[in-house]
Design a protein around this motif. Structure first.
Motif, PDB file in Angstrom:
ATOM      1  N   LEU A  59       1.167  -1.205   0.047  1.00  0.00           N
ATOM      2  CA  LEU A  59       0.173   0.256  -0.066  1.00  0.00           C
ATOM      3  C   LEU A  59       0.824   0.862  -0.177  1.00  0.00           C
ATOM      4  CD1 LEU A  59      -2.672   1.083   0.459  1.00  0.00           C
ATOM      5  CD2 LEU A  59      -1.917   1.152   2.639  1.00  0.00           C
ATOM      6  N   VAL A  60       0.616   2.112  -0.946  1.00  0.00           N
ATOM      7  CA  VAL A  60       1.395   3.031  -0.937  1.00  0.00           C
ATOM      8  C   VAL A  60       1.204   4.433  -0.494  1.00  0.00           C
ATOM      9  CG1 VAL A  60       3.378   4.754  -3.329  1.00  0.00           C
ATOM     10  CG2 VAL A  60       2.908   1.707  -3.060  1.00  0.00           C
ATOM     11  N   GLU A  61       1.817   5.349   0.525  1.00  0.00           N
ATOM     12  CA  GLU A  61       0.903   5.880   0.549  1.00  0.00           C
ATOM     13  C   GLU A  61       0.925   7.778  -0.199  1.00  0.00           C
ATOM     14  OE1 GLU A  61      -0.579   8.061   2.890  1.00  0.00           O
ATOM     15  OE2 GLU A  61      -1.187   6.619   4.065  1.00  0.00           O
ATOM     16  N   LYS A  62       0.324   7.854  -0.384  1.00  0.00           N
ATOM     17  CA  LYS A  62      -0.432   9.524  -1.653  1.00  0.00           C
ATOM     18  C   LYS A  62       0.996  10.601  -0.961  1.00  0.00           C
ATOM     19  CE  LYS A  62      -3.465  12.435   1.856  1.00  0.00           C
ATOM     20  NZ  LYS A  62      -2.020  13.054   2.793  1.00  0.00           N
ATOM     21  N   PRO A  63       1.699  11.346  -1.626  1.00  0.00           N
ATOM     22  CA  PRO A  63       1.013  11.345  -3.507  1.00  0.00           C
ATOM     23  C   PRO A  63       1.457  10.004  -3.625  1.00  0.00           C
ATOM     24  CG  PRO A  63       2.159  13.246  -2.876  1.00  0.00           C
ATOM     25  CD  PRO A  63       2.026  12.509  -2.110  1.00  0.00           C
ATOM     26  N   LEU A  64       1.882   9.278  -4.719  1.00  0.00           N
ATOM     27  CA  LEU A  64       1.966   7.896  -5.177  1.00  0.00           C
ATOM     28  C   LEU A  64       3.343   7.012  -5.650  1.00  0.00           C
ATOM     29  CD1 LEU A  64       0.710   4.821  -4.920  1.00  0.00           C
ATOM     30  CD2 LEU A  64       0.621   5.306  -7.618  1.00  0.00           C
ATOM     31  N   ALA A  65       3.959   8.824  -6.661  1.00  0.00           N
ATOM     32  CA  ALA A  65       4.986   8.791  -7.081  1.00  0.00           C
ATOM     33  C   ALA A  65       5.311  10.298  -7.860  1.00  0.00           C
ATOM     34  CB  ALA A  65       4.848   8.065  -8.224  1.00  0.00           C
ATOM     35  N   THR A  66       5.994  10.745  -8.508  1.00  0.00           N
ATOM     36  CA  THR A  66       6.290  11.985  -9.094  1.00  0.00           C
ATOM     37  C   THR A  66       6.374  12.039 -10.595  1.00  0.00           C
ATOM     38  OG1 THR A  66       8.663  11.305  -9.533  1.00  0.00           O
ATOM     39  CG2 THR A  66       8.823  12.283  -7.459  1.00  0.00           C
ATOM     40  N   THR A  67       6.340  10.897 -11.152  1.00  0.00           N
ATOM     41  CA  THR A  67       5.807  11.107 -12.690  1.00  0.00           C
ATOM     42  C   THR A  67       5.434   9.948 -12.967  1.00  0.00           C
ATOM     43  OG1 THR A  67       7.749   9.359 -13.585  1.00  0.00           O
ATOM     44  CG2 THR A  67       8.063  11.892 -13.151  1.00  0.00           C
ATOM     45  N   VAL A  68       4.531   9.906 -14.782  1.00  0.00           N
ATOM     46  CA  VAL A  68       3.573   9.116 -14.822  1.00  0.00           C
ATOM     47  C   VAL A  68       4.206   8.154 -14.435  1.00  0.00           C
ATOM     48  CG1 VAL A  68       1.994   8.572 -16.466  1.00  0.00           C
ATOM     49  CG2 VAL A  68       1.931  10.712 -15.795  1.00  0.00           C
ATOM     50  N   ALA A  69       5.588   8.025 -15.496  1.00  0.00           N
ATOM     51  CA  ALA A  69       6.307   6.608 -15.784  1.00  0.00           C
ATOM     52  C   ALA A  69       6.728   5.917 -14.233  1.00  0.00           C
ATOM     53  CB  ALA A  69       8.028   7.467 -16.780  1.00  0.00           C
ATOM     54  N   ASP A  70       7.066   6.441 -13.462  1.00  0.00           N
ATOM     55  CA  ASP A  70       7.103   6.026 -12.272  1.00  0.00           C
ATOM     56  C   ASP A  70       5.846   4.842 -11.843  1.00  0.00           C
ATOM     57  OD1 ASP A  70       9.238   6.935 -12.050  1.00  0.00           O
ATOM     58  OD2 ASP A  70       9.530   7.960 -10.063  1.00  0.00           O
ATOM     59  N   VAL A  71       5.010   5.662 -11.694  1.00  0.00           N
ATOM     60  CA  VAL A  71       3.147   5.216 -11.518  1.00  0.00           C
ATOM     61  C   VAL A  71       3.373   3.752 -12.617  1.00  0.00           C
ATOM     62  CG1 VAL A  71       1.221   4.939 -11.530  1.00  0.00           C
ATOM     63  CG2 VAL A  71       2.491   7.157 -11.038  1.00  0.00           C
ATOM     64  N   GLU A  72       3.597   3.755 -14.178  1.00  0.00           N
ATOM     65  CA  GLU A  72       3.098   2.421 -14.839  1.00  0.00           C
ATOM     66  C   GLU A  72       4.519   2.042 -14.684  1.00  0.00           C
ATOM     67  OE1 GLU A  72       1.743   5.338 -19.401  1.00  0.00           O
ATOM     68  OE2 GLU A  72       3.865   5.125 -18.277  1.00  0.00           O
TER      69      GLU A  72
END
Length: 325
Positions: A94-107
């Motif tokens: 479970l990843v606390e918000k904000p999830l990541a810094t870039t779209v590529a990281d989330v992908e």
């Protein structure tokens, strides 16, 4: 036979870990096994407070066979690194918000989750508030008719000292409120325009307020206010308010229905329902890990939310209305 109790570890032992620890104490089928923090002094203190193990490294934590899942409570720049470590060790996360810094990281997080077969769940607790879930169901079932507009308003002053430990409004509170708006409306933004300002910080170079307008895929319009600048002291304050207006009805939720006159971790008062949302979120995560099921907020939602955040930053920088693709 399915495991009866889920062993959980914390990577990061900051303030949000306190709320997750409170939640886990209320969840009968989960147990906090141990934690790691980059600052050993804080890790020692928190482990003593929670009567749990303290690990010397994050790698040591994920190798512990008694830990089945991990909650990431660190700053967003490190989330991909730790999510990858956890999932490649075969643990749910479970990843606390904000999830990541870039779209590529989330992908990349999504791809690793699919490859390893473990859960990677965005941590957005407000969608686990019972009133928000009820509103979502009304919208989804068509009981409010065609949706006209949605408003998510947050006005809680934070000190400069407290704000210095957090991202600015765009990356922090706006991101959180955007998830809530998407969940409430059962839709996603296709165009965004916003503004930001610093109205009370004197030392740190961050915005303390952002106002954002959104065009949604379902034709409705949305408005999000995210502010650490000032408390709303009006008789019916927009401390935290979420409202959906449809041609066939309206829903409304506010923090101010449950207020305790004692200081919270970040707030001058304790908004009772906030802790309940984290407890509900953690219980839902635990049940998914043990018994299966789908998250209320998916990695695809997280990707679109990150795209919207980056489009908002472009809008603010260039003074434009920006299409989200």
């Amino acid at each position: 036979m399915a495991k009866e109790k889920l062993g959980i570890g914390f990577i990061g032992a900051g303030e949000i870990s306190i709320l997750h620890a409170i939640a886990l104490r209320e969840i009968p089928n989960a147990e906090l096994i141990g934690l790691w923090n980059r600052t050993p002094e804080k890790a020692i203190k928190r482990a003593q407070e929670e009567h749990c193990k303290r690990y010397d490294t994050a790698e040591e934590l994920v190798k512990d066979s008694s830990i089945d899942a991990v909650i990431i409570n660190t700053n967003q720049e490190t989330h991909l690194k730790y999510a990858k470590l956890i999932m490649e060790a075969g643990k749910h996360v479970l990843v606390e918000k904000p999830l990541a810094t870039t779209v590529a990281d989330v992908e990349e997080m999504k791809a690793i989750s699919q490859k390893t077969g473990v859960l990677c769940v965005p941590g957005h607790n407000m969608i686990h508030e019972e009133s928000i879930k009820r509103a979502h169901k009304l919208v989804k079932n068509g009981d409010l008719g065609k949706i006209v507009s949605c408003y998510v308003m947050y006005n809680i002053q934070h000190s400069e000292e407290r704000a210095s430990t957090l991202p600015g409004m765009v990356r922090h509170i706006f991101t959180h409120n955007l998830y809530t708006l998407m969940y409430l409306t059962c839709s996603k933004p296709i165009r965004v325009q916003g503004f930001k300002a610093n109205l009370h910080y004197e030392k740190i170079d961050k915005e303390d307020i952002t106002l954002v307008n959104l065009e949604l895929e379902n034709g409705a319009l949305g408005h999000i206010c995210s502010s650490f600048a000032a408390d709303d002291l009006a008789p019916s304050p927009w401390t935290y308010t979420a409202k959906v207006i449809g041609l066939g009805g309206t829903t409304h939720y506010t923090y101010n229905d449950w207020v305790e006159v004692k200081k919270g971790i970040s707030h001058s008062h304790t908004y009772t329902a906030y802790q309940a949302t984290i407890t509900n979120e953690d219980q839902y995560f635990v049940n998914m890990c043990l018994y299966g099921g789908e998250p209320l907020s998916t990695m695809d939602d997280a990707i679109w939310c990150q795209k919207t955040t980056e489009a908002l930053e472009k809008s603010i920088a260039e003074g434009l209305s920006v299409e989200i693709r």
